[in-house]
Design a protein around this motif. Structure first.
Motif, PDB file in Angstrom:
ATOM      1  N   ASN A   1       1.663   1.832  -3.552  1.00 25.26           N
ATOM      2  CA  ASN A   1       0.462   2.204  -4.303  1.00 25.26           C
ATOM      3  C   ASN A   1       0.143   3.685  -4.150  1.00 25.26           C
ATOM      4  O   ASN A   1      -0.259   4.354  -5.112  1.00 25.26           O
ATOM      5  N   ALA A   2       0.300   4.208  -2.947  1.00 23.47           N
ATOM      6  CA  ALA A   2       0.049   5.632  -2.732  1.00 23.47           C
ATOM      7  C   ALA A   2       1.115   6.479  -3.419  1.00 23.47           C
ATOM      8  O   ALA A   2       0.825   7.546  -3.982  1.00 23.47           O
TER       9      ALA A   2
ATOM     10  N   SER B   1     -10.097   4.538  -1.963  1.00 22.94           N
ATOM     11  CA  SER B   1      -9.455   3.240  -1.742  1.00 22.94           C
ATOM     12  C   SER B   1     -10.432   2.291  -1.050  1.00 22.94           C
ATOM     13  O   SER B   1     -10.287   1.971   0.123  1.00 22.94           O
TER      14      SER B   1
ATOM     15  N   ARG C   1      -3.423   2.983   6.688  1.00 24.76           N
ATOM     16  CA  ARG C   1      -3.795   2.158   5.518  1.00 24.76           C
ATOM     17  C   ARG C   1      -5.278   2.347   5.268  1.00 24.76           C
ATOM     18  O   ARG C   1      -6.131   1.738   5.889  1.00 24.76           O
TER      19      ARG C   1
ATOM     20  N   GLY D   1       0.789  -1.223   0.000  1.00 30.62           N
ATOM     21  CA  GLY D   1       0.000   0.000   0.000  1.00 30.62           C
ATOM     22  C   GLY D   1       0.818   1.268   0.000  1.00 30.62           C
ATOM     23  O   GLY D   1       0.367   2.309  -0.502  1.00 30.62           O
TER      24      GLY D   1
ATOM     25  N   HIS E   1      -4.159   1.507  -0.135  1.00 31.64           N
ATOM     26  CA  HIS E   1      -3.251   2.650  -0.141  1.00 31.64           C
ATOM     27  C   HIS E   1      -2.918   3.084   1.290  1.00 31.64           C
ATOM     28  O   HIS E   1      -3.816   3.213   2.133  1.00 31.64           O
TER      29      HIS E   1
ATOM     30  N   VAL F   1      -1.565   6.182   3.251  1.00 26.98           N
ATOM     31  CA  VAL F   1      -1.428   7.611   3.003  1.00 26.98           C
ATOM     32  C   VAL F   1      -1.213   8.361   4.319  1.00 26.98           C
ATOM     33  O   VAL F   1      -1.519   7.860   5.407  1.00 26.98           O
TER      34      VAL F   1
ATOM     35  N   VAL G   1      -7.603   9.970  -1.754  1.00 31.93           N
ATOM     36  CA  VAL G   1      -7.598   8.710  -2.497  1.00 31.93           C
ATOM     37  C   VAL G   1      -8.899   7.965  -2.248  1.00 31.93           C
ATOM     38  O   VAL G   1      -9.324   7.824  -1.096  1.00 31.93           O
TER      39      VAL G   1
END
Length: 598
Positions: free
Chosen positions: A329-330, A484, A512, A326, A489, A491, A482
């Motif tokens: 992914n972010a 999600s 997360r 994750g 993700h 962040v 985001v």
């Protein structure tokens, strides 16, 4: 009607999915049933019966059985590897033959699982290359129209560790493959094992530990894996030991998956002896984790940039075990030109069954109708009568609420400091609890992480818990806005909220994220909004409903977890039960009469 059964088996995360006329109807991993062993690699007979029952079809109705493995692919790469690595190559070849032989008679194995006679099924078996199935699981379930970049990366599958593609309409055009021994997944697993997390699928622990360390081993990590201008990535020879023993997908006497050692003795010369499982974590392990994560991200971002340069699209659909990272992914959204991303909830090998089935729909059945996977609730659900029976069997007073009353009552319990099991509807597809098989708690409590770890989860203290938030509030509390829905993700929490959200804020200020819309899970959405009305913050702490086991499936499993752990209460469908010390609080919150036994 066209019925397609997708299967993943013969290595970890065995699973089954049912596709009817191009739409996902059901999907579930074998680990939720039977032996209840995490990452169960056995033939998914329980999962097969489950998805067929959910879809209301029999084994004889199946037109295609799609399997995410094609032994005919990548023969040249396999031959070259065997020539260059006679001993390890022989091990790999034997494993290849074992899997190929195990897949013979797949249709008859499905028939046997469903109580049908051998040879009685009409279904045609379709083999789909591993990484094409990964990309298909994301792209064919995405909302994207027009040209889309496709990517898959993991440890290995069909002798490939990564694949780049150009997707449009029903077509997935493979642009490039990365063949073994080069693998970002193997690199990450080698670091994971060296740190002492030597069980299968523990790479997420490295990601959780990384923020506690410094990037002091950056030079060493660059020596291990490079990003050449004329390729995607390469592992340096002599440092990695894949194919050096162990049967992929095999299990030991404890039913745990067997893995070979991925690092060689050269690591010991450079870093000293590896940490043994159970030993104290030192700053060295924290720094190795951090350095591994940073290098993984840097190489992955380089791959995504190269992919964008080739496909020239701002949207990407990707999958594979590495897609569960994750943090990366972010970063993809921050540091690459891609603006729109799609990951389905089971990005690892359990999701291959959906990818293989979707590929068969578009490329064997020849259909163009697309399907958009908006939610993850593709597993089984159980009747109200079964949930009531399980609740009553716990031996505590049972309270029944209407669906309209339940969110407010549960929110009051959470705000009062209780940690509750939230068991509703159909189970989630993939490794994350996303609001139907969850443990939820108040993220504003400073002691909540230690409390849950001590009373329920009994896991490493450095591992964070996740926030679930209603979608329209994400930008207020997090630095990246985001969407999600599948918790994919990691962040940054905005600095002004970190002290107020200690339960879900990791040591580096991240969370997360799961952000949800009401249309995909109204009851869970209403719970979060109800908690927001009482606390001023529309976020709940969410972790999986389990205790060092696969996520609970049946009502009986949920109640058993509630009884044997320190969970304070459970919302089992419309029924609420609590430990005796919290009964008065539950009575007040529920404002309902005790349900009579029987």
């Amino acid at each position: 009607m066209t019925a397609i059964l997708g299967l993943n088996f013969n290595h970890a995360d065995a699973s089954a999915a049912l596709i009817l006329d191009g739409k996902v109807v059901a999907a579930v991993a074998e680990e939720r049933f039977g032996r209840r062993i995490k990452h169960d690699p056995s033939f998914p007979e329980h999962a097969i019966r489950s998805v067929l029952a959910i879809g209301g079809v029999s084994a004889k109705d199946i037109d295609f059985i799609a399997v995410p493995r094609d032994a005919q692919q990548n023969r040249l790469s396999k031959a070259l590897y065997v020539l260059q690595n006679p001993w390890h190559g022989a091990q790999a070849a034997m494993e290849h033959l074992r899997r190929a032989n195990a897949e013979k008679g797949t249709a008859d194995r499905v028939a046997d699982a469903c109580g049908e006679a051998p040879g009685s099924l009409k279904a045609k078996v379709v083999n789909v290359e591993h990484h094409i199935a990964h990309i298909a699981s994301a792209y064919y379930c995405s909302p994207f129209e027009g040209v889309t970049a496709g990517f898959s990366y993991d440890a290995s599958g069909d002798f490939v560790s990564a694949m780049a593609a150009r997707c449009e309409g029903s077509r997935i055009e493979v642009l490039d493959r990365v063949s073994l021994p080069h693998s970002l997944g193997f690199f990450y697993t080698a670091c994971c094992q060296y740190i002492g997390f030597d069980g299968f699928g523990e790479e997420y622990k490295v990601m959780g530990l990384a923020p506690y360390g410094e990037n002091t081993y950056a030079e060493f990590m660059r020596e291990l894996v490079s990003s050449p201008d004329d390729g995607w990535f390469r592992l340096s020879p002599g440092w990695f030991g894949m194919h050096s023993g162990g049967v992929s997908g095999g299990t030991d006497e404890r039913n745990a998956i067997v893995m070979g050692q991925h690092y060689t003795d050269k690591w010991l010369e450079k870093l000293g002896p590896p940490r043994k499982r159970g030993d104290e974590l030192t700053q060295r392990e924290r720094d190795i984790a951090r350095s591994c994560q940073v290098r993984f991200e840097d190489v992955a971002m380089d791959c995504f940039q190269k992919l964008h340069d080739r496909v020239r699209s701002n949207q990407i659909a990707y999958a594979g075990g590495c897609a569960l990272n994750g943090v990366a992914n972010a970063r993809l959204l921050r540091d690459t030109p891609f603006e729109n991303v799609y990951l389905q909830p089971a990005a690892s090998d359990d999701g291959l069954c959906i990818g293989a089935a979707m590929w068969a729909w578009h490329n064997v059945a020849g259909r163009s109708e697309r399907f958009y996977m908006k939610h993850a609730y593709w597993g089984p659900e159980y009747s109200d009568s079964l949930m009531r029976k399980a609740a009553e069997a716990a031996g505590f007073p049972v309270h029944r609420l209407s669906p309209e009353e339940l969110p407010d009552a549960a929110a009051r319990l959470i705000r009062a400091g209780l940690v509750i099991g939230w068991y509703q509807g159909r189970s989630e597809w993939g490794p994350r609890a996303l609001g139907n098989r969850s443990i939820v708690a108040d993220p504003t409590r400073h002691d909540i992480k230690d409390l849950i770890n001590a009373k329920i989860k009994r896991r490493e203290l450095f591992r964070p818990f996740a926030p679930t938030i209603v979608r329209h509030e994400v930008n207020k509390y997090f630095e990246q806005d985001v969407f999600s829905p599948f918790m994919m993700h990691v962040v940054k929490v905005r600095p002004e909220w970190r002290e107020q959200l200690p339960g879900i804020t990791h040591v580096d200020g991240t969370g997360r994220l799961q952000s949800i819309e009401r249309e995909t899970n109204p009851l869970y959405f209403d719970l979060i909004e109800a908690f927001g009305r009482q606390s001023g913050i529309p976020i709940v702490l969410n972790t999986s409903f389990n205790e060092n086991e696969p996520i609970v499936d049946t009502p009986e499993q949920a109640v058993a977890c509630f009884v044997r752990t320190g969970l304070d209460a459970i919302c089992l469908g419309n029924y609420v039960i609590a430990k005796p010390e919290h009964e008065a609080l539950v009575r007040e919150a529920c404002k309902a009469q005790e349900v009579a036994a029987g």
